[in-house]
Design a protein around this motif. Structure first.
Motif, PDB file in Angstrom:
ATOM      1  N   LYS A  98       0.929  -1.092  -0.068  1.00 36.07           N
ATOM      2  CA  LYS A  98      -0.160  -0.007  -0.056  1.00 36.07           C
ATOM      3  C   LYS A  98       0.955   1.083  -0.079  1.00 36.07           C
ATOM      4  O   LYS A  98       0.565   2.242  -0.724  1.00 36.07           O
ATOM      5  CB  LYS A  98      -0.903   0.004   1.215  1.00 36.07           C
ATOM      6  N   ALA A  99       1.809   1.053   0.660  1.00 32.57           N
ATOM      7  CA  ALA A  99       2.934   2.419   0.911  1.00 32.57           C
ATOM      8  C   ALA A  99       3.336   2.694  -0.613  1.00 32.57           C
ATOM      9  O   ALA A  99       3.422   3.985  -0.943  1.00 32.57           O
ATOM     10  CB  ALA A  99       3.977   2.132   1.771  1.00 32.57           C
ATOM     11  N   HIS A 100       3.859   1.595  -1.257  1.00 34.42           N
ATOM     12  CA  HIS A 100       4.274   1.802  -2.517  1.00 34.42           C
ATOM     13  C   HIS A 100       3.527   2.259  -3.623  1.00 34.42           C
ATOM     14  O   HIS A 100       3.577   3.158  -3.991  1.00 34.42           O
ATOM     15  CB  HIS A 100       4.985   0.143  -3.007  1.00 34.42           C
ATOM     16  N   ALA A 101       2.165   1.798  -3.484  1.00 37.53           N
ATOM     17  CA  ALA A 101       1.195   2.037  -4.327  1.00 37.53           C
ATOM     18  C   ALA A 101       0.884   3.693  -4.165  1.00 37.53           C
ATOM     19  O   ALA A 101       0.774   4.472  -5.303  1.00 37.53           O
ATOM     20  CB  ALA A 101      -0.293   1.601  -4.020  1.00 37.53           C
ATOM     21  N   LEU A 102       0.866   4.029  -3.071  1.00 32.63           N
ATOM     22  CA  LEU A 102       0.567   5.716  -2.554  1.00 32.63           C
ATOM     23  C   LEU A 102       1.654   6.373  -3.177  1.00 32.63           C
ATOM     24  O   LEU A 102       1.640   7.597  -3.634  1.00 32.63           O
ATOM     25  CB  LEU A 102       0.383   5.691  -0.971  1.00 32.63           C
TER      26      LEU A 102
END
Lengths: 378, 378
Positions: free
Chosen positions: B71-75
DNA sequence: GCCTCTGATTCAATCGATTGAAGTGTTGCC
DNA sequence: GGCAACACTTCAATCGATTGAATCAGAGGC
């Protein structure tokens, strides 16, 4: 949960927020018969899917006879084109998102109608959102639309919209057109009418009628339209050598109810204004009814002018003087700009603001001789 | 061109109408950078696309640590979920289509707002269409929505809509909910208020005030609401032993302008009505202004009642007696029914019509003593 | 040591339409 | 007869996410 948008950059990122679907055996097709696909028809007709696809889209590559045969079959069999599939492949959704702050406002309804007519002609579907001048709501809507891969966005930006957000959208490659309200520094076309000029027209008209105490009521001064109409009001006053600071100026109001509520303040002002320039017709309507109720007859004891010249303006008693700012032209122009951008032609030159028209009616007579507010000079 | 819809069955078939796209080298991605996909992120993070997909949707199948990393990466990377792709796979578009005849009508705006609030909570996007009581327009819109594979349709059916079309839609497996107007014989839930009862309430009120000449103005008698309100009017009159045939009854009108135009006919009728039941508030507003202009003061010389109790009703002078038919409740109920159907629970029992409320205000006083229309008995 | 179980992850097929490239068969021309 | 041109038609890869089934690593039991 939805991934929260990050602090800085255009917050178009997003992730699917729904819970996992209650899994059905075969993916998709939850209920109801399986739908006919190109492949099904190809099989039935003993041709390839390619041919079917091309035929349905009237490609010159397929023989007329074949095309007719295929179309007839599609029609008879009840085939329904699947745009999700096409959208995936072509990266074109044929959807345009429109965000405004209030579709209840007849003015926007008019803009919207024109947009829909023009875009519908090109098979674009229009998605509307009422952001209610709430940046978060507006952003949520834009995020969703981006996920749906809309072909373009038409935005009447909410108060508080950051210019980086707009530019970020544009940079990400999606055509954006602003309407009605400008966002300073935005690198996208803006279709709007000349609010400064419009306000100036109507206030100058009031001045020409002999008024010297002219209040302005309503308008969010953070929005370009609120700011500009206020500016036009000031310019007209200054031009006539009237002291702007001595005038009643009530910002932020937007609705009929707001107009109603403002009457107390209006009537208790000293000197009492002999004329009012309302930010929009809704406010003017509110003023009209509440004034009459207070025993002050608008169009006789006090002059009231509106803005937008929406449907009800001409039919009120007294008929409302208003500024017609050509919503249909705004809608049509925005649609045209949108289509041009979608077609790949970047729009660099900014469209000129549309010049509104003053429509004088009964609600703005000269000041009542001997009325209050006359005494005081500039 | 678009394939013409066949004579008989539900005309939801359709084919892509657009010309072939001006082909770009790489399919899709006309302009702007290529968008990040699940695959891109999977590669960057050294996991599978399946993991990424599941993680973003908070599946319990992925380890919490992995999920957060993804999720962090996607964001950070600015990933935008592609709903076309998901829709293709899952056959769920998360879009709901709404067709009404007039979004300009504040009543519908209210219904729409409630719908949008409820459905938005479930991540559904709402598409609106103004069909303007034009069956062809309505059908075109529905066809397009079907192509987009909307999850459901909320329809205030255009006058002239055939029941087979509605049932055909339902049979094809898509959830349909009718609002405001019934279509006789439709096998889908209908959310509406009890127009017969509402009309009866208001007309009975007029009778109780002492009126005996009560005109009804407006309403498309082909639509269930027009028909039912007219019926309620008749029932109330009959109940009081008043001769219905002797009353002025002008059908088809719908707008403020229509109301204005009807005044001539109203005033020249003999005997002249002492009270008017307007089909909706818009018409009532039109009557109010045109009557006053004609020198007949509404709320004194003649009683006027509206219907819908829209925003402006209470604030007019005179304040308008009207029937509040709970648009927000209609919107919320329709949304709930929609969601239930989408979730797979077929809705069999028809929701009960919502009982409206009469709101008596100043516009409906007793008849003027000695006024015309009094002379004539039943 | 072998087997089962569980939790995490991956494989790979799939949704349905689009389209560049390749493949037919026919006609026409020299 | 040979070959190019043309008109159709088909092949097959592709868009990006989803998900049932398969895999794998490690823990635990006997």
């Amino acid at each position: 949960m939805t991934i929260k948008t990050p602090k800085g950059p255009p917050a178009v990122q997003a992730a699917p927020g729904e819970p996992l679907v209650a899994s059905s055996r075969e993916p998709g097709r939850a209920r109801g018969a399986r739908r006919l696909t190109l492949g099904d028809m190809a099989e039935a007709l003993q041709v390839s899917t390619a041919t079917v696809s091309l035929a349905l889209r009237d490609s010159p590559l397929v023989a007329p006879a074949t095309r007719e045969r295929i179309k007839a079959h599609a029609l008879a069999a009840g085939y329904v084109y699947n745009r999700s599939a096409a959208a995936l492949r072509t990266a074109r959704s044929n959807m345009i998102g429109v965000a405004v702050h209030d579709i209840l406002n007849p003015y926007f309804a008019e803009v919207f109608r024109a947009l829909e007519d023009e875009l519908g002609r090109e098979n674009q579907v229009v998605l509307i959102c009422n952001h209610r001048d709430d940046v978060a709501r507006q952003q949520r809507f834009i995020d969703t639309l981006m996920q749906h891969r809309v072909d373009g966005l038409v935005i009447c930006a909410s108060v508080g919209t950051r210019v980086e957000d707009i530019n970020g959208l544009a940079d990400s490659g999606i055509p954006v057109t602003l309407i009605c309200r400008d966002v300073a520094g935005a690198r996208v076309p803006v279709v709007r009418s000349d609010d400064v000029a419009g306000a100036r027209m109507v206030v100058s008209h009031l001045i020409a009628q002999g008024h010297r105490q002219i209040a302005m009521i309503g308008g969010r001064r953070q929005s370009s339209s609120g700011h500009d109409r206020n500016l036009g009001w000031k310019l007209a006053l200054e031009e006539a050598g009237i002291d702007v600071a001595a005038q009643l100026d009530i910002p932020e109001l937007m609705t009929t109810a707001d107009g109603r509520d403002a009457v107390a303040q209006l009537l208790s002002a000293t000197p009492r204004p002999t004329a009012v320039f309302a930010f929009n017709d809704l406010i003017a309507h509110g003023l009209l009814s509440a004034l009459r109720r207070a025993g002050v007859e608008p169009g006789r004891d006090i002059a009231i002018a509106g803005y937008d010249d929406t449907d009800g303006a001409a039919s009120r008693t007294p008929a409302l003087t208003s500024v017609w700012n050509k919503p249909d032209e705004i809608g049509r122009t925005a649609a045209a700009l949108m289509l041009r951008q979608i077609a790949g032609a970047p729009v660099t030159e900014m469209p000129a603001p549309i010049l509104p028209e003053l429509r004088v009616r009964e609600s703005t007579p000269p000041p009542k001789p001997g009325g209050e507010g006359q005494a005081r000079g500039a």
